[in-house]
Structures are given as structure tokens and as C-alpha cells.
Motif scaffolding. Sequence first.
Motif, short mmCIF file in Angstrom:
data_model
loop_
_atom_site.label_atom_id
_atom_site.label_comp_id
_atom_site.label_asym_id
_atom_site.label_seq_id
_atom_site.Cartn_x
_atom_site.Cartn_y
_atom_site.Cartn_z
N PRO A 140 0.85 -1.19 0.00
CA PRO A 140 0.00 0.00 0.00
C PRO A 140 0.89 1.24 0.00
N ILE A 154 -5.37 4.72 6.18
CA ILE A 154 -5.43 4.14 7.52
C ILE A 154 -4.23 4.66 8.30
N LYS A 156 -1.73 4.28 11.32
CA LYS A 156 -1.26 3.19 12.19
C LYS A 156 -0.20 3.69 13.15
N GLY A 163 -3.75 -3.19 16.55
CA GLY A 163 -4.68 -2.32 15.84
C GLY A 163 -5.35 -1.30 16.73
N GLN A 199 -1.06 4.90 5.68
CA GLN A 199 -1.06 4.04 4.50
C GLN A 199 -2.34 4.22 3.71
N GLU A 200 -2.21 4.05 2.43
CA GLU A 200 -3.38 3.95 1.57
C GLU A 200 -4.26 2.80 2.10
N TYR A 201 -5.55 3.02 2.25
CA TYR A 201 -6.43 1.95 2.68
C TYR A 201 -6.80 1.12 1.46
N VAL A 202 -6.39 -0.14 1.46
CA VAL A 202 -6.66 -1.00 0.31
C VAL A 202 -7.98 -1.71 0.52
N THR A 206 -8.66 -9.54 3.67
CA THR A 206 -7.34 -9.88 4.20
C THR A 206 -7.10 -11.39 4.10
N TYR A 208 -3.74 -14.19 5.28
CA TYR A 208 -2.42 -14.33 5.90
C TYR A 208 -1.83 -15.64 5.42
N ARG A 228 -7.81 -13.00 10.18
CA ARG A 228 -8.04 -12.71 11.59
C ARG A 228 -9.50 -12.37 11.83
N TYR A 253 -9.03 -3.04 15.66
CA TYR A 253 -8.63 -4.30 15.01
C TYR A 253 -8.02 -5.27 16.00
N GLU A 297 1.21 -10.87 5.49
CA GLU A 297 -0.14 -10.41 5.76
C GLU A 297 -0.56 -9.57 4.55
N PHE A 309 1.00 -6.07 3.51
CA PHE A 309 1.16 -4.90 4.38
C PHE A 309 1.98 -5.21 5.63
N GLU A 310 2.38 -6.45 5.83
CA GLU A 310 3.23 -6.75 6.97
C GLU A 310 3.86 -8.13 6.81
P1 AMP Z 1 -1.67 -4.35 11.32
O1 AMP Z 1 -1.52 -3.79 12.70
O2 AMP Z 1 -0.73 -3.74 10.34
O3 AMP Z 1 -1.56 -5.87 11.34
O4 AMP Z 1 -3.15 -4.04 10.82
C1 AMP Z 1 -4.31 -4.40 11.56
C2 AMP Z 1 -5.51 -4.57 10.63
O5 AMP Z 1 -5.77 -3.35 9.91
C3 AMP Z 1 -5.32 -5.61 9.57
O6 AMP Z 1 -5.62 -6.91 9.98
C4 AMP Z 1 -6.25 -5.14 8.47
O7 AMP Z 1 -7.58 -5.57 8.73
C5 AMP Z 1 -6.21 -3.63 8.59
N1 AMP Z 1 -5.25 -3.00 7.66
C6 AMP Z 1 -3.93 -2.79 7.87
N2 AMP Z 1 -3.34 -2.14 6.84
C7 AMP Z 1 -4.32 -1.91 5.93
C8 AMP Z 1 -4.36 -1.26 4.65
N3 AMP Z 1 -3.27 -0.70 4.11
N4 AMP Z 1 -5.55 -1.22 4.00
C9 AMP Z 1 -6.67 -1.78 4.56
N5 AMP Z 1 -6.70 -2.38 5.77
C10 AMP Z 1 -5.55 -2.46 6.45
#
Ligand code: AMP
Length: 361
Positions: A140, A154, A156, A163, A199-202, A206, A208, A228, A253, A297, A309-310
Motif C-alpha cells: 500500500p 489508515i 497506524k 490495531g 497508509q493507503e487503505y486498500v 485480508t 495471511y 483474523r 482491530y 499479511e 502490508f506486513e
Molecule cells: P496491522 O496492525 O498492520 O496488522 O493491521 C491491523 C488490521 O488493519 C489488519 O488486519 C487489516 O484488517 C487492517 N489494515 C492494515 N493495513 C491496511 C491497509 N493498508 N488497507 C486496509 N486495511 C488495512
Amino acid sequence: MIGKDEIESLIERYDTNRISIGTLGSHSALNIFKGAKEEGFRTVCVCTRDREIVYRRFPVVDEFIFVDRFSEILDEKVQERLRELNTILVPHGSFNAYISMEDMLGRLYVPMFGNRRLLSWEISRDKQREWLLKAGLNLPRVYSSPDEIDGLAIAKLPGARGGMGYFLADSPKSFYEKAEKMVRNGYLSREDIKNIQLQEYVLGVTAYFQYFRSIIKNEVELLGMDRRYESAVDALGRIPARDQIHIDLNPTYTVVGNIPITLRESILPEVLRMGDRVAKIAEEIAPPGIIGPFCLEAIITDTGRIYAFEISARIVAGSNVGIGTSPYAYLKYGAGMYMGRRIALEVKLGIEKGMLGKILY
Ligand code: AMP
């Protein structure tokens, strides 16, 4: 930092006929212990009293070492006992949460299954990004300032807070308004706001992907897949939009569990190639690269494009969905294979082939 030679001299003193597999009683410990027992190892659990019930009710532990806090695994007495039991530690997510990177690298004198040096790549969002970009994955977009926001984004916080404190914004104005409100309500500090990654929200679902990189077999295996189950975001769809607007919701989250997934077969080629490429780059950035489990992820859009994204360079709790039954592990190994057992199998192969020094760090 503990040198490879120091770990090797610990392994030399081990009785390889009496190896124990050990970990902290948390996260994916049931998975790891069950797998170890099925491959014929003894198991040792560093446990707090409040969690003891889990490892008594499911009989997978041979030896307990009780502590008041998980960080006491660093105490000399605990480490001494682990070495006495010829323990190989299998790190999981709770190691990152309860033990600092400095302590993992510099104070834990017990052989670990995994590459400690990849830790520093895993815990920094910027380094993770560099690693995944080098591997040619789609990521993203990252906005370098809230003023750049021109679509849904989003926000973070650094580190894994499950989350917590994340929020969405679709313009600079909405970002500043929401950030201000989060600070006012005590969810975030001013310091947090400075450290936010945008980050751009995609838009997509999800997924994994759970891989295992075997140094001994020289291959990357795909062993499982999950998504998850996150509170409260997975509950939002059950409330009509009209009501959502009125109660001014902010998605959180917090992971409360995992759900197994099998993927459309047409998406698998890319998923397999992504695992190979990430493992390859890891060899360059932190030799000898990933040892054992890792997880990408990702979000998959309606056009089948996969955004990572991770990355986690260790066993993830999502692999617990595969205990005893993972379809992808079944395709490769037949019945009864799963991540915890695959780890134990690698240790067993390492002992048989005299290659323990290559997989323990
Ligand atoms: P993370 O802490 O990076 O694992 O993100 C927690 C949750 O946020 C993920 O399980 C996704 O549901 C959501 N998420 C994280 N990054 C994005 C993104 N760039 N676009 C959309 N949803 C995201």
C-alpha cells in the motif's frame, strides 16, 4: 550481541538424544508443543500461574518453569534450567511483546530456532517495507504527511498494539480532526500522532499466508492460510449504516481469533512466488535468511491484486487454525502436519543430519 560461536558451543554441550522444545506459555504454544510431542521431543513451558490451566487441560507439556512475568525467561536461573533440559526455544509473537530486542539479541543464552538477526527487520515498519519492496511485492502507498491524503487512508501506530488506536481518514482535514479527537479522548498521545504511519487503505479481503523456509531441504513451503477475526471491525457490518453514522464508530482491530482460508487456486501461483522472493531477499539482508516459519499479511482486491502490508519472521498465531488439519500442509505432507509439527520435524532432521548449527541461532 550473542555470537553464533557462543550458541554453537551451547549446542555442543547438549545431549542431542534428550532435546526439549521450549517456549513461553502463550500465543502458539499449544501448536508448538503438540508438534514437538508428535515428533518425539520433550516439551518445556515457561509459564505464568494464570495461564497454567491451558497447558494442564491440554496435556502437551512435560516440564513447567513458573515465572511471575514472561520477561523472567531472561533470569539466569531460568536460562540455566532451560539449558539443563537441552532446550531449543521456539520464539513466537509473545517474545516480541514481552522481551526487548536488545535482550533477545544480547541476554538470552539458549539456542533458538530462528534467525535472531531478522528481528530488527521485523519490528521496524520502515525496514519491513524496504525488505518487501526489494522482493518486488505490491505494498500500500505510504503518505509522508497527512497533507498528502487524497483517498481513504489508515493511520497506524508504531509497534504491535493489535490495531488499537488506528483510525481512517480521507482528507488532511478529516485526519487532523480525528487525530485531535483521539488525543482529547485519551486514546492517543501527542507523541503517538507524530509517529503515525499513514497508509493507503486498500479495499479488499485480508489473507495471511503461512510459509516455512527449510534450510535443510532448501525450499519454501506453503503450509496454511487464515484471516483474523478482529473486534470491533468485524462487527461493523452487522449494524445498519444509518446507525453507524449516529454512534460515531471508529474501527478497532483487536485480534480475538483466526479463521482458516483456502484460496482460489488461480491466486496461488503469485502467493507461492511471493514467499520465494521474500525468503531470497532475507538471505541477502540477514544471512542465512529466514529459518522456519514466516507469514505475509496481505489484502486481495477484487481484481486479484495482492498487497502485502506486513511480515512476521516467526510462527504466527494464525497457524493455530492448522493444528492437525491444514489443507495446504496435507497436500504436501499428508495427514497430521501443521506449523508446530513442521518446526519439530526440522529440528529432528537437523539432529539426524548433524545440521543443528545451521538452524539454531
Ligand atoms: P496491522 O496492525 O498492520 O496488522 O493491521 C491491523 C488490521 O488493519 C489488519 O488486519 C487489516 O484488517 C487492517 N489494515 C492494515 N493495513 C491496511 C491497509 N493498508 N488497507 C486496509 N486495511 C488495512
